[in-house]
Design a protein around this motif. Structure first.
Motif, short mmCIF file in Angstrom:
data_model
loop_
_atom_site.label_atom_id
_atom_site.label_comp_id
_atom_site.label_asym_id
_atom_site.label_seq_id
_atom_site.Cartn_x
_atom_site.Cartn_y
_atom_site.Cartn_z
N GLY A 171 0.68 -1.26 -0.03
CA GLY A 171 0.16 -0.03 -0.12
C GLY A 171 0.80 1.31 0.04
O GLY A 171 0.49 2.19 -0.81
N LYS A 210 2.46 1.49 -3.27
CA LYS A 210 1.58 1.95 -4.29
C LYS A 210 1.24 3.46 -4.18
O LYS A 210 1.39 4.34 -5.21
CB LYS A 210 0.35 1.20 -4.13
CG LYS A 210 -0.85 1.48 -5.09
CD LYS A 210 -2.18 0.51 -4.65
CE LYS A 210 -3.05 1.12 -5.48
NZ LYS A 210 -4.32 0.24 -5.15
N GLU A 211 1.23 4.05 -3.09
CA GLU A 211 0.83 5.67 -2.90
C GLU A 211 2.07 6.22 -3.18
O GLU A 211 1.97 7.43 -3.94
CB GLU A 211 0.35 5.87 -1.45
CG GLU A 211 -0.56 4.88 -0.98
CD GLU A 211 -1.95 5.26 -1.84
OE1 GLU A 211 -2.00 6.14 -2.70
OE2 GLU A 211 -2.77 4.11 -1.85
N SER A 244 2.42 6.34 -6.93
CA SER A 244 1.30 7.23 -7.30
C SER A 244 1.67 8.57 -7.25
O SER A 244 1.45 9.52 -8.10
CB SER A 244 0.08 6.79 -6.72
OG SER A 244 -0.34 5.63 -7.18
N GLY A 245 2.15 9.07 -6.14
CA GLY A 245 2.88 10.29 -5.90
C GLY A 245 3.77 11.11 -6.75
O GLY A 245 3.54 12.05 -7.24
N ARG A 269 2.77 10.55 -0.54
CA ARG A 269 1.75 9.57 -0.40
C ARG A 269 0.24 9.93 -0.19
O ARG A 269 -0.50 8.96 -0.52
CB ARG A 269 2.14 8.96 1.21
CG ARG A 269 1.45 7.99 1.77
CD ARG A 269 1.39 7.76 3.02
NE ARG A 269 0.99 8.83 3.94
CZ ARG A 269 -0.77 8.96 4.11
NH1 ARG A 269 -1.26 7.83 3.75
NH2 ARG A 269 -1.05 9.98 4.81
N SER A 270 0.05 11.22 -0.27
CA SER A 270 -1.37 11.41 -0.12
C SER A 270 -1.64 12.97 -0.93
O SER A 270 -0.46 13.70 -0.98
CB SER A 270 -2.07 11.71 1.39
OG SER A 270 -1.11 12.60 2.00
N THR A 271 -2.54 13.31 -1.23
CA THR A 271 -3.03 14.73 -1.50
C THR A 271 -3.90 15.31 -0.72
O THR A 271 -4.87 14.72 -0.35
CB THR A 271 -3.46 14.65 -2.97
OG1 THR A 271 -2.44 14.25 -3.96
CG2 THR A 271 -3.72 15.95 -3.47
N PRO A 278 -5.64 9.49 -0.85
CA PRO A 278 -4.57 8.79 -1.33
C PRO A 278 -4.34 8.95 -2.61
O PRO A 278 -5.09 8.98 -3.41
CB PRO A 278 -4.90 7.20 -0.99
CG PRO A 278 -5.80 7.19 0.05
CD PRO A 278 -6.55 8.61 0.02
N ASN A 279 -2.98 8.89 -3.05
CA ASN A 279 -2.63 9.54 -4.39
C ASN A 279 -3.10 8.34 -5.40
O ASN A 279 -3.49 8.67 -6.88
CB ASN A 279 -1.24 9.36 -4.52
CG ASN A 279 -0.81 10.38 -4.02
OD1 ASN A 279 -1.34 11.73 -3.65
ND2 ASN A 279 0.60 10.67 -3.38
N SER A 280 -3.33 7.04 -5.11
CA SER A 280 -3.85 6.09 -6.17
C SER A 280 -5.19 6.37 -6.53
O SER A 280 -5.60 5.86 -7.50
CB SER A 280 -3.68 4.84 -5.32
OG SER A 280 -4.49 4.66 -4.23
N ARG A 281 -5.94 7.03 -5.66
CA ARG A 281 -7.31 7.14 -6.34
C ARG A 281 -7.49 8.13 -7.45
O ARG A 281 -8.18 8.19 -8.20
CB ARG A 281 -8.14 7.68 -4.92
CG ARG A 281 -8.44 6.89 -3.88
CD ARG A 281 -9.42 7.75 -3.07
NE ARG A 281 -10.67 7.91 -3.74
CZ ARG A 281 -11.72 8.45 -2.99
NH1 ARG A 281 -11.66 8.70 -1.73
NH2 ARG A 281 -12.85 8.78 -3.90
#
Length: 568
Positions: free
Chosen positions: A349, A352-353, A356-357, A387-389, A402-405
């Motif tokens: 996880g 993955k993030e 994606s970031g 990791r996140s936005t 989360p960046n993957s979204r």
């Protein structure tokens, strides 16, 4: 939080970070230079807690020689009458120091420093012993004890006065002044913040008073020989504990790359990494505020450049820190393989993030300041991390996504490449309305709004015939998508006013029900007919029985009345 406490807290955090950086760098330099002091095989000769001189190791250990001398001095001070004689016996190979004729110690060649003979060192020690013994005897006299008691009382009164004065000064002057400054802030109305401020000030006051009493007790303990000796024992205990802690921290614990690293080495490494992150954040902030702000780039480009510079600095700094720490990078091959297995099993996880970031930062499908739709969420992008936005919604709520979204689901970016966007305003009018008048009213309502763009021009489309209305779509273009809901509301207000002024009816859903007269053929099954017949026959019999019962009751009630009337 209150701005005063926020600034004070941030100031303390910066000071702590600077101290931590200096400590980590100093420890690293001392470790790299391997600065060590050779061990001293000496032990002090002490009288009433005062170190006199140090003896060295010879035939016996230095500690044993010092302990024997300390025991003899203590016995002589407690049992002998003044004056106590200190003599040097030169009859043997080595000079011997005698106290009231008792052997104290022999002065060896290892005791004499460079430039002094054994006899000269013995003379020096003997003179120091005479002065120390005279002072010890003087401190045991009644006059000295009385004077020391008076000094003790004076210092206790002084400490009490200083402690009470500090408390009075705080509660009468400093606290009201601080409270007035805090109350002037609008954020200080929170009860929890006020209680936290009160607890913090009380802790500071208690610490200040504790320091005053501690300094007073330390000074008083040096006035009397007994307390001075106790103070020295406590100091020795603390020093031995510190040495034990130092040994436990500096002993090898973690073998890595052919070397063994201690707990202190690990703490230094952690300190260096914390310092690296702190310096990277500071450089990123300076780069964004002092350099990139002058280039004329938009906010998104500035943020992207500063993030890339931040991660590049951290990556290069990590390699440099590991090299300075003494770790061979090639020895991390096994660690890297284990880390890869960990990423494949338990850190999917996070990896993955992270990936994606990086895609969001370098490919830039969304940027800082973009107005986006992610699922049911709508807001402005405030920060893009690895990791996140962070998105701030129209309700001024920060949501971490989360960046993957952003890569796995559909994302509507209202400001991608251009902030100009089109919004639809559905409108329905009653049947029979003048369509050209409706179209003109909608166009006029759109043109009168200041935030609707003149180019592209507003358009009206006739969607079709609805159940109870003629349906139109007003299409307008705006340059600020995050204001679309307010703009649509303003347009609806204006459209309703214009339609009412031009006598164009806005319908509401309605239904007409038409009922026709006539015979309705109904088919009934034979079983139902038979059941109805049986039910009607049973009902007829029941009515007949009820009628007979009523007749008999009436006849019985009428006969006594007849007899009564005949008597008259």
């Amino acid at each position: 939080m209150n701005p005063f406490f926020s600034r004070f807290k941030s100031f303390l955090i910066k000071i702590a970070q600077i101290v931590f950086v200096v400590f980590a760098v100093g420890s690293l330099v001392s470790t790299s230079l391997n600065i060590t002091t050779p061990p001293k095989l000496t032990a002090p000769v002490i009288l009433d807690g005062r170190p006199l001189f140090e003896v060295s190791q010879s035939r016996y250990s230095a500690q044993k020689r010092a302990n024997d001398a300390n025991r003899v001095l203590k016995e002589e001070i407690l049992t002998s009458e003044p004056p106590i004689r200190v003599e040097i016996d030169q009859g043997k190979d080595l000079p011997v120091i005698l106290v009231d004729g008792k052997y104290l110690l022999s002065v060896t060649s290892s005791d004499a420093p460079a430039g002094l003979t054994v006899e000269e060192q013995a003379q020096n020690w003997a003179e120091q012993l005479r002065q120390a013994i005279a002072q010890a005897q003087r401190e045991r006299t009644g006059a000295y004890l009385s004077r020391a008691a008076l000094i003790t009382i004076g210092y206790l009164l002084l400490a009490f006065s200083a402690s009470y004065g500090l408390e009075w000064l705080w509660y009468r002057w400093l606290e009201p002044l601080l409270y007035l400054r805090l109350v002037s802030s609008q954020n200080f109305q929170n009860t929890h913040q006020r209680r936290s401020a009160e607890v913090g000030t009380k802790i500071l006051l208690t610490l200040a008073r504790g320091v005053i009493w501690l300094l007073s007790l330390i000074f008083i303990s040096r006035l009397f020989p007994q307390t001075r000796e106790l103070s020295r024992k406590v100091s020795e205990l603390l020093q031995s504990s510190a040495n034990l802690l130092k040994i436990s921290l500096t002993s090898g614990l973690v073998p890595l790359g052919g070397k063994s690293y201690s707990v202190l080495d690990l703490l230094i490494l952690i300190g260096l990494f914390v310092s690296l992150v702190f310096i990277a954040r500071t450089l990123r902030r300076l780069l964004r505020s002092r350099v990139l702000s002058l280039t004329g780039l938009n906010r998104s480009a500035q943020e992207t450049i500063s993030q890339i510079a931040n991660y590049t600095f951290i990556f290069i700094g990590t390699i440099v820190v590991l090299q300075l720490w003494g770790l061979d990078i090639s020895s991390l091959a096994v660690f890297a393989s284990v880390l890869g297995v960990g990423i494949g099993l338990g850190l999917q996880g996070i990896a993955k993030e992270f990936v994606s970031g990086l895609v969001l930062i370098f490919e830039r499908p969304i940027q800082i300041g973009d107005f986006v739709n992610v699922g049911d969420l709508m807001g402005t992008v405030e920060r893009i991390g690895v990791r996140s936005t962070e998105i701030r919604t129209l309700d001024d709520i920060s949501i971490i996504i989360p960046n993957s979204r952003f890569l796995e689901a559909e994302v509507i970016n209202w400001t991608h490449q251009s902030p100009v966007s089109r919004i639809q305003v559905p409108v329905g009018v009653a049947y029979g309305s003048n369509l050209n008048a409706v179209r003109a009213a909608l166009i006029d309502a759109a043109k009168e709004h200041s935030e609707v763009l003149a180019q592209p021009a507003p358009q009206v489309f006739f969607k079709g015939f609805g159940d109870s209305s003629l349906d139109f779509d007003l299409l307008v273009w705006i340059a600020q998508p995050y204001k679309q809901f307010r703009i649509k509301s303003d347009l609806y207000f204006r459209i309703e006013t214009m339609l009412r002024d031009r006598e164009i009816e806005i319908p509401f859903p309605q239904r007409d029900l038409h009922v026709r007269s006539g015979n309705l053929p109904v088919e009934i099954s034979p079983e139902l007919v038979e059941s109805i017949s049986v039910l009607s026959q049973s009902l007829a019999k029941w009515l007949e029985i009820q009628s007979n019962i009523s007749s008999r009751d009436s006849a019985a009630n009428g006969k006594p009345d007849q007899e009564q009337s005949s008597k008259y």
